[in-house]
Motif scaffolding. Sequence first.
Motif, PDB file in Angstrom:
ATOM      1  N   LYS A  55     -55.492  -9.565 -45.207  1.00 45.00           N
ATOM      2  CA  LYS A  55     -55.301 -10.945 -44.743  1.00 45.00           C
ATOM      3  C   LYS A  55     -56.444 -11.839 -45.210  1.00 45.00           C
ATOM      4  O   LYS A  55     -56.235 -12.966 -45.637  1.00 45.00           O
ATOM      5  N   LYS A  56     -57.665 -11.298 -45.128  1.00 41.39           N
ATOM      6  CA  LYS A  56     -58.840 -12.070 -45.523  1.00 41.39           C
ATOM      7  C   LYS A  56     -58.781 -12.441 -47.004  1.00 41.39           C
ATOM      8  O   LYS A  56     -59.038 -13.582 -47.380  1.00 41.39           O
ATOM      9  N   PHE A  57     -58.421 -11.476 -47.841  1.00 39.81           N
ATOM     10  CA  PHE A  57     -58.332 -11.744 -49.275  1.00 39.81           C
ATOM     11  C   PHE A  57     -57.188 -12.704 -49.603  1.00 39.81           C
ATOM     12  O   PHE A  57     -57.313 -13.526 -50.504  1.00 39.81           O
ATOM     13  N   ARG A  58     -56.094 -12.614 -48.880  1.00 39.61           N
ATOM     14  CA  ARG A  58     -54.981 -13.545 -49.106  1.00 39.61           C
ATOM     15  C   ARG A  58     -55.387 -14.972 -48.765  1.00 39.61           C
ATOM     16  O   ARG A  58     -55.065 -15.898 -49.483  1.00 39.61           O
ATOM     17  N   ARG A  59     -56.086 -15.125 -47.617  1.00 41.90           N
ATOM     18  CA  ARG A  59     -56.529 -16.457 -47.230  1.00 41.90           C
ATOM     19  C   ARG A  59     -57.490 -17.031 -48.263  1.00 41.90           C
ATOM     20  O   ARG A  59     -57.407 -18.205 -48.632  1.00 41.90           O
TER      21      ARG A  59
END
Length: 65
Positions: A55-59
């Motif tokens: 999720k962090k990398f997608r954001r």
Amino acid sequence: MICPFCRKEFAATEAKKGCRTCASFGGCQKVKCPYCGYESPREPEFVETLRDLKKKFRRKADENK
């Protein structure tokens, strides 16, 4: 966690405790989905960590667009 039945995502802290009268040693460690009540085994911590990283990398990728 993602419920295997309804496929909704929820935090492990939101999950309801599974069977409380379980005869297995130390309890069965199952949790109930807060949305549909389906009982499933708790995910290992590393799976939750990987999901959080994803999720962090997608954001971050979305911010860079």
